[in-house]
Design a protein around this motif. Structure first.
Motif, mmCIF file in Angstrom:
data_model
loop_
_atom_site.group_PDB
_atom_site.id
_atom_site.type_symbol
_atom_site.label_atom_id
_atom_site.label_comp_id
_atom_site.label_asym_id
_atom_site.label_seq_id
_atom_site.Cartn_x
_atom_site.Cartn_y
_atom_site.Cartn_z
ATOM 1 N N GLN A 178 0.835 -1.199 0.000
ATOM 2 C CA GLN A 178 0.000 0.000 0.000
ATOM 3 C C GLN A 178 0.873 1.253 0.000
ATOM 4 O OE1 GLN A 178 -3.130 -0.181 2.926
ATOM 5 N NE2 GLN A 178 -4.040 -1.926 1.903
ATOM 6 N N PHE A 179 0.327 2.298 -0.621
ATOM 7 C CA PHE A 179 1.022 3.583 -0.617
ATOM 8 C C PHE A 179 0.903 4.172 0.791
ATOM 9 C CE2 PHE A 179 -0.042 2.747 -4.978
ATOM 10 C CZ PHE A 179 0.975 3.327 -5.733
ATOM 11 N N THR A 180 1.926 4.866 1.233
ATOM 12 C CA THR A 180 1.895 5.488 2.554
ATOM 13 C C THR A 180 1.031 6.734 2.492
ATOM 14 O OG1 THR A 180 4.210 4.870 2.581
ATOM 15 C CG2 THR A 180 3.412 6.170 4.450
ATOM 16 N N LYS A 181 -0.040 6.750 3.279
ATOM 17 C CA LYS A 181 -0.964 7.891 3.222
ATOM 18 C C LYS A 181 -0.259 9.216 3.500
ATOM 19 C CE LYS A 181 -5.763 6.904 3.451
ATOM 20 N NZ LYS A 181 -6.845 6.304 4.173
ATOM 21 N N SER A 182 0.659 9.193 4.457
ATOM 22 C CA SER A 182 1.297 10.455 4.851
ATOM 23 C C SER A 182 2.217 11.003 3.759
ATOM 24 C CB SER A 182 2.090 10.257 6.141
ATOM 25 O OG SER A 182 3.048 9.235 5.927
ATOM 26 N N ALA A 183 2.575 10.134 2.781
ATOM 27 C CA ALA A 183 3.475 10.588 1.712
ATOM 28 C C ALA A 183 2.706 11.197 0.534
ATOM 29 C CB ALA A 183 4.328 9.424 1.227
ATOM 30 N N THR A 184 1.371 11.048 0.543
ATOM 31 C CA THR A 184 0.579 11.624 -0.549
ATOM 32 C C THR A 184 0.630 13.146 -0.458
ATOM 33 O OG1 THR A 184 -0.899 9.724 -0.617
ATOM 34 C CG2 THR A 184 -1.763 11.779 -1.518
ATOM 35 N N ARG A 185 0.931 13.779 -1.577
ATOM 36 C CA ARG A 185 0.987 15.244 -1.569
ATOM 37 C C ARG A 185 0.666 15.769 -2.964
ATOM 38 N NH1 ARG A 185 6.470 13.517 -0.899
ATOM 39 N NH2 ARG A 185 7.561 13.631 -2.894
ATOM 40 N N PRO A 186 0.312 17.052 -3.067
ATOM 41 C CA PRO A 186 0.019 17.606 -4.388
ATOM 42 C C PRO A 186 1.283 17.640 -5.251
ATOM 43 C CG PRO A 186 -0.761 19.062 -2.631
ATOM 44 C CD PRO A 186 0.128 18.041 -2.000
ATOM 45 N N GLU A 187 1.162 17.137 -6.470
ATOM 46 C CA GLU A 187 2.254 17.256 -7.433
ATOM 47 C C GLU A 187 1.648 17.708 -8.749
ATOM 48 O OE1 GLU A 187 4.646 13.682 -7.808
ATOM 49 O OE2 GLU A 187 5.233 13.721 -5.693
ATOM 50 N N LEU A 188 2.453 18.300 -9.597
ATOM 51 C CA LEU A 188 1.937 18.786 -10.877
ATOM 52 C C LEU A 188 1.651 17.624 -11.819
ATOM 53 C CD1 LEU A 188 4.065 21.973 -11.646
ATOM 54 C CD2 LEU A 188 1.628 21.861 -11.101
ATOM 55 N N PHE A 189 0.515 17.709 -12.486
ATOM 56 C CA PHE A 189 0.147 16.741 -13.530
ATOM 57 C C PHE A 189 -0.049 17.548 -14.811
ATOM 58 C CE2 PHE A 189 -2.570 14.099 -16.118
ATOM 59 C CZ PHE A 189 -2.195 12.796 -15.819
ATOM 60 N N TYR A 190 0.428 17.006 -15.919
ATOM 61 C CA TYR A 190 0.396 17.758 -17.187
ATOM 62 C C TYR A 190 -0.618 17.135 -18.147
ATOM 63 C CZ TYR A 190 4.732 19.686 -15.366
ATOM 64 O OH TYR A 190 5.660 20.306 -14.569
ATOM 65 N N PRO A 191 -1.900 17.572 -18.116
ATOM 66 C CA PRO A 191 -2.873 17.039 -19.065
ATOM 67 C C PRO A 191 -2.482 17.504 -20.473
ATOM 68 C CG PRO A 191 -3.956 18.327 -17.342
ATOM 69 C CD PRO A 191 -2.488 18.603 -17.257
ATOM 70 N N GLU A 192 -2.914 16.731 -21.463
ATOM 71 C CA GLU A 192 -2.571 17.086 -22.844
ATOM 72 C C GLU A 192 -3.175 18.451 -23.205
ATOM 73 O OE1 GLU A 192 -2.654 15.073 -27.265
ATOM 74 O OE2 GLU A 192 -3.801 14.163 -25.641
ATOM 75 N N SER A 193 -2.372 19.296 -23.807
ATOM 76 C CA SER A 193 -2.794 20.614 -24.315
ATOM 77 C C SER A 193 -3.573 21.451 -23.294
ATOM 78 C CB SER A 193 -3.631 20.456 -25.601
ATOM 79 O OG SER A 193 -4.845 19.794 -25.332
ATOM 80 N N GLN A 194 -3.192 21.316 -22.012
ATOM 81 C CA GLN A 194 -3.799 22.158 -20.974
ATOM 82 C C GLN A 194 -2.706 22.524 -19.991
ATOM 83 O OE1 GLN A 194 -7.198 20.668 -18.819
ATOM 84 N NE2 GLN A 194 -7.934 19.633 -20.646
ATOM 85 N N PRO A 195 -2.907 23.603 -19.235
ATOM 86 C CA PRO A 195 -1.883 23.934 -18.238
ATOM 87 C C PRO A 195 -1.782 22.856 -17.157
ATOM 88 C CG PRO A 195 -3.773 25.434 -18.112
ATOM 89 C CD PRO A 195 -3.987 24.581 -19.305
#
Length: 381
Positions: A178-195
Motif C-alpha cells: 500500500q502507498f503510505t498515506k502520509s506521503a501523498t501530496r500535491p504534485e503537478l500533472f500535465y494534461p494534454e494541451s492544458q496547463p
C-alpha cells in the motif's frame, strides 16, 4: 481429453478478450478525456447475444468480438472463465449476468441453456408496466455495491422490448504494497494541451514488476492486489504528450507480452489518486467494429426465439476509484434486444512518475482476461 479441450476454449476466449480490448479501446479513445470501461463486461454479454444469432449477424458478431464462429468453443470458454473468476480470494470480484424476458415471450430452450452456461438467470418481466427499468437497475446496483445506478433509462423499454441482457462487474481490492498515506501530496500533472495542475499524488518505493516497452515508448508497471491474482498494469508514455502515439501502437504488443518481459527492480512510483465515472451507449462503437446488422431489420437472432429480434441499444456504465489502499471498480453492460533479454538490474532505482496522461488495465493473471481498462487524461476531473 475433455480438460484439454476446455482449456483450449478458455485460451481462445482470453485471447479474444485481449484483441477485443484493444479494438474497442481504440474506438472509444477517439473521444478526448478520461476513459474507463470493462471490456470483459461488454464482451461477455455480447457473446451471450452472439450465441442466439444466426447467419450474417452471427458472422459479424464473431468477427467483431474476435471469437471463432464455432459457438461451442465460445460457450465453453466463457463458462469456464466465469467459473474461474468466481473463486478469486483476497479481493472482492463479482461478475453477474441476467436475461430479463418479456412475460409469456417464448425463448428457445437451447438459448436458456446457453444463458445457464454464462451463469445468467432468466427472469420474466412486464416491460411496459411494473417498473421494469427500476427492477433491472436495482439488480445492477446490488451487484456493483451501489456504484452503478440507473443503467437503464426509464424510457429505454417499450412494448416492443422482448429481452434485456445485463452483465455487471464489481471489483474491490487492496494493494499488496500500500502507498503510505502520509506521503501523498500535491504534485503537478500535465494534461494534454492544458496547463499543468496540482493533483493528489501517492508515493511508494519498493520492488515491482517493471519493463520498458520500446514499441510503445512506455514504461510498464504492475501493481498487484492482495492475493497477487489480479493486478493493475500501468503503461506510462516516456514523453509528456506521448499517449496518442502509444495508443496508435497498442496492437503491436499484447498485454501478455508486456507482462512476460518484466523484471523486478526497485521503483520509485508517483501515481495520482483518481476517481472516474463513465457511461456510453455502444451502438456506434460496435458498428465501427463491423457489428452492424444486429441493430437493423436484417438482424438474425433466430436461435433465441421464433419472433424477429434486433438489438435496440447496448448501454455501458463504469466506475473506478484508486487510492492509497487499493482500487474499487464496477461496470455494467445492458444489451437491449428488439521476451527481450533482461538487463542487469541497475543499482539506482527506476523512477516511474505518472505526472501526465497514461493507460491502465485491471487484469486477472489466471484467466488472462482484462476486467477493466482506461485512460487517465486528467485525474482532477
Amino acid at each position: 481429453m475433455a480438460d484439454a479441450a476446455v482449456s483450449d476454449a478458455l485460451q481462445t476466449v482470453s485471447e479474444a478478450n485481449g484483441l477485443f480490448t484493444s479494438d474497442i479501446y481504440r474506438v472509444l479513445a477517439e473521444e478526448e478525456g478520461n476513459l474507463f470501461f470493462s471490456p470483459w463486461s461488454i464482451q461477455v454479454i455480447l457473446s451471450l447475444t452472439f450465441l442466439g444469432a444466426g447467419g450474417n449477424t452471427a458472422k459479424e458478431m464473431a468477427s467483431g468480438l474476435r471469437l471463432p464462429e464455432d459457438k461451442n468453443t465460445t460457450e465453453q470458454g466463457f463458462s469456464e472463465t466465469l467459473s474461474q473468476l468466481k473463486d478469486v480470494n483476497d479481493v472482492t470480484l463479482r461478475v453477474a449476468n441476467k436475461v430479463f424476458v418479456k412475460k409469456n415471450f417464448e425463448i428457445y430452450e437451447a438459448f436458456k441453456q446457453s444463458a445457464g452456461k454464462f451463469m445468467a438467470g432468466v427472469e420474466e418481466m412486464d416491460f411496459v408496466q411494473g417498473g421494469a427499468a427500476e427492477i433491472i437497475n436495482s439488480w445492477v446496483e446490488k451487484v456493483t455495491n451501489g456504484k452503478i445506478k440507473d443503467i437503464i433509462p426509464s424510457d429505454a423499454l417499450s412494448e416492443l422490448t422482448r429481452l434485456v441482457l445485463v452483465n455487471a462487474v464489481y471489483f474491490k481490492g487492496n494493494w499488496i504494497k500500500q502507498f503510505t498515506k502520509s506521503a501523498t501530496r500535491p504534485e503537478l500533472f500535465y494534461p494534454e494541451s492544458q496547463p499543468a495542475k496540482n493533483v493528489d499524488t501517492m508515493f511508494i518505493k519498493d520492488r515491482f514488476s517493471y519493463a520498458l516497452i520500446s514499441e510503445l515508448d512506455c514504461q510498464a508497471l504492475l501493481l498487484p492486489y492482495q492475493g497477487r491474482r489480479i493486478s493493475m498494469l500501468i503503461l506510462l508514455p516516456r514523453e509528456l504528450n506521448g499517449l496518442p502515439n502509444a495508443e496508435k501502437k497498442l496492437t503491436d504488443v499484447s498485454l501478455q507480452q508486456i507482462m512476460s518481459r518484466m523484471y523486478r527492480p526497485e521503483v520509485i512510483v508517483h501515481l495520482p489518486k483518481f476517481k472516474m465515472e463513465y457511461k456510453k451507449e455502444l451502438k456506434e462503437t460496435l458498428m465501427k467494429l463491423g457489428m452492424t446488422s444486429l441493430f437493423g431489420d436484417a438482424a438474425n437472432f433466430s436461435e433465441i426465439a421464433k419472433e424477429g429480434l434486433k438489438v435496440d441499444q447496448v448501454l455501458h456504465k463504469a466506475f473506478i476509484e484508486v487510492n492509497e489502499e487499493g482500487t474499487e471498480a464496477a461496470a455494467a453492460t445492458a444489451v437491449i434486444l428488439g521476451a527481450t533479454s533482461l538487463q542487469h538490474t541497475p543499482p539506482q532505482p527506476i523512477i516511474f512518475r505518472a505526472n501526465h496522461p497514461f493507460l491502465f488495465y485491471i487484469v486477472d493473471q489466471k484467466t488472462k482476461v482484462v476486467l477493466f481498462a482506461g485512460r487517465v487524461s486528467d485525474p482532477s476531473l
